[in-house]
Scaffold this motif. Structure first.
Motif, mmCIF file in Angstrom:
data_model
loop_
_atom_site.group_PDB
_atom_site.id
_atom_site.type_symbol
_atom_site.label_atom_id
_atom_site.label_comp_id
_atom_site.label_asym_id
_atom_site.label_seq_id
_atom_site.Cartn_x
_atom_site.Cartn_y
_atom_site.Cartn_z
ATOM 1 N N GLN A 16 0.818 -1.214 0.000
ATOM 2 C CA GLN A 16 0.000 0.000 0.000
ATOM 3 C C GLN A 16 0.851 1.263 0.000
ATOM 4 O O GLN A 16 0.379 2.321 -0.416
ATOM 5 C CB GLN A 16 -0.918 0.011 1.226
ATOM 6 C CG GLN A 16 -2.040 -1.002 1.173
ATOM 7 C CD GLN A 16 -2.801 -1.117 2.488
ATOM 8 O OE1 GLN A 16 -2.311 -0.697 3.543
ATOM 9 N NE2 GLN A 16 -3.998 -1.693 2.452
ATOM 10 N N SER A 76 -5.798 1.541 -3.801
ATOM 11 C CA SER A 76 -5.434 0.170 -4.149
ATOM 12 C C SER A 76 -3.928 -0.016 -4.138
ATOM 13 O O SER A 76 -3.160 0.931 -4.366
ATOM 14 C CB SER A 76 -5.981 -0.183 -5.531
ATOM 15 O OG SER A 76 -5.544 -1.465 -5.946
ATOM 16 N N TRP A 85 -11.188 -6.940 1.587
ATOM 17 C CA TRP A 85 -9.995 -6.195 1.187
ATOM 18 C C TRP A 85 -9.628 -6.496 -0.259
ATOM 19 O O TRP A 85 -9.376 -5.585 -1.052
ATOM 20 C CB TRP A 85 -8.836 -6.559 2.114
ATOM 21 C CG TRP A 85 -7.544 -5.883 1.744
ATOM 22 C CD1 TRP A 85 -7.111 -4.655 2.133
ATOM 23 C CD2 TRP A 85 -6.529 -6.403 0.863
ATOM 24 N NE1 TRP A 85 -5.890 -4.373 1.567
ATOM 25 C CE2 TRP A 85 -5.510 -5.425 0.789
ATOM 26 C CE3 TRP A 85 -6.381 -7.586 0.150
ATOM 27 C CZ2 TRP A 85 -4.368 -5.601 0.018
ATOM 28 C CZ3 TRP A 85 -5.232 -7.768 -0.617
ATOM 29 C CH2 TRP A 85 -4.239 -6.785 -0.682
ATOM 30 N N GLN A 124 -9.489 -4.011 -4.135
ATOM 31 C CA GLN A 124 -8.260 -3.696 -4.867
ATOM 32 C C GLN A 124 -8.541 -3.631 -6.366
ATOM 33 O O GLN A 124 -9.348 -4.394 -6.898
ATOM 34 C CB GLN A 124 -7.176 -4.732 -4.581
ATOM 35 C CG GLN A 124 -6.877 -4.927 -3.104
ATOM 36 C CD GLN A 124 -6.613 -3.654 -2.356
ATOM 37 O OE1 GLN A 124 -5.723 -2.885 -2.709
ATOM 38 N NE2 GLN A 124 -7.397 -3.414 -1.300
#
Length: 262
Positions: free
Chosen positions: A100, A188, A213, A217
């Protein structure tokens, strides 16, 4: 830091990041199997873990964990072959955070049983005390029996001097803040192939959070595998041969897509 080399010319190199409380030696089987499959492996114990821990109380900085993983990545990239990152448990969460915040020369990422929301917590009494004294010791009580159904490891755990789930209250607070930040991160990760694996009978984490999660993305290629009968430690379970075949197939497919002959 350790590097294990494959026989002959490697297909790729794998950076292996272990979970909280444990150490890289618990992955001896996976390391050897990766080597047999044609992969170099770079790994080490996270700060405060393994031989460095002395079975003490974990109070390390999460920033130090991340810096340590970045050093492993730097070592792996020196080989000039495609690199994969394999992270498990808290190690997977640390890898997710790194993706990230950094752009890396990474062919693909394999994350298993990431810690984003814990199902197994310390006792309520200990949790209340965390508000009073940052240095107070808490036993998270993450036993081997909660991690895997592999009875052989129960015996090994009795003589494992380097496994400890004792933490300070401040470490546990930082853990919860870290998990929440990774789960809530809006941007993302870089667009690279990702394989996310969870155990359907995970007693440590809530596996619905990693699913959410991954869905958030913006990735061109991602795979999700829920091993219905397996506990948290997928690479220690009796079905670990099947788990390995799944990740090796993923890596080989990524290498083919990059133009490598596998």
């Amino acid at each position: 830091m350790w590097k294990w080399e494959a026989e002959g010319q490697p297909k790729a190199i794998v950076v292996l990041v272990h979970s909280a409380y444990e150490h890289h030696r618990r992955y001896a089987w996976l390391i050897q199997t990766l080597r047999n499959g044609g992969f170099h492996v770079v790994t080490s114990d996270l700060p405060g873990h393994g031989e460095e821990s002395g079975r003490g109380v974990h109070d390390e900085s999460f920033g130090d964990y991340v810096k340590h993983i970045k050093k492993m990545v730097e070592v792996a990239l020196l080989d000039n072959v495609p690199m994969f990152i394999v992270g498990h448990g808290l190690g997977a969460t640390l890898v997710m955070h790194l993706l990230q915040t950094e752009k890396m020369e990474c062919a693909g990422c394999i994350i298993s049983s990431p810690w984003l929301s814990l199902k197994h917590q310390p006792s309520k009494f200990s949790s209340m005390l965390t508000k009073l004294s940052p240095s107070m010791k808490i036993d998270h009580d993450v036993t081997i029996e909660r991690l895997t159904r592999n009875y052989e490891l129960y015996i090994d755990a009795q003589s494992d001097r380097h496994y400890s789930s004792a933490v300070t209250a401040s470490w546990y607070r930082e853990l919860n803040a870290f998990m929440k930040a990774v789960a809530a991160h809006e941007t993302s990760i870089q667009d690279l192939p990702v394989l996310l694996q969870t155990g359907g009978r995970d007693k440590i984490t809530d596996i619905t959070y990693p699913k959410k999660w991954l869905a958030n993305q913006q990735l061109s290629e991602f795979h999700y595998k829920d091993w219905k009968r397996l506990y948290h430690d997928l690479y220690q379970e009796p079905e670990r041969e099947e788990v390995y075949q799944y990740i090796e197939s993923f890596m080989n497919n990524v290498l083919r897509s990059l133009g490598y002959v596998v």
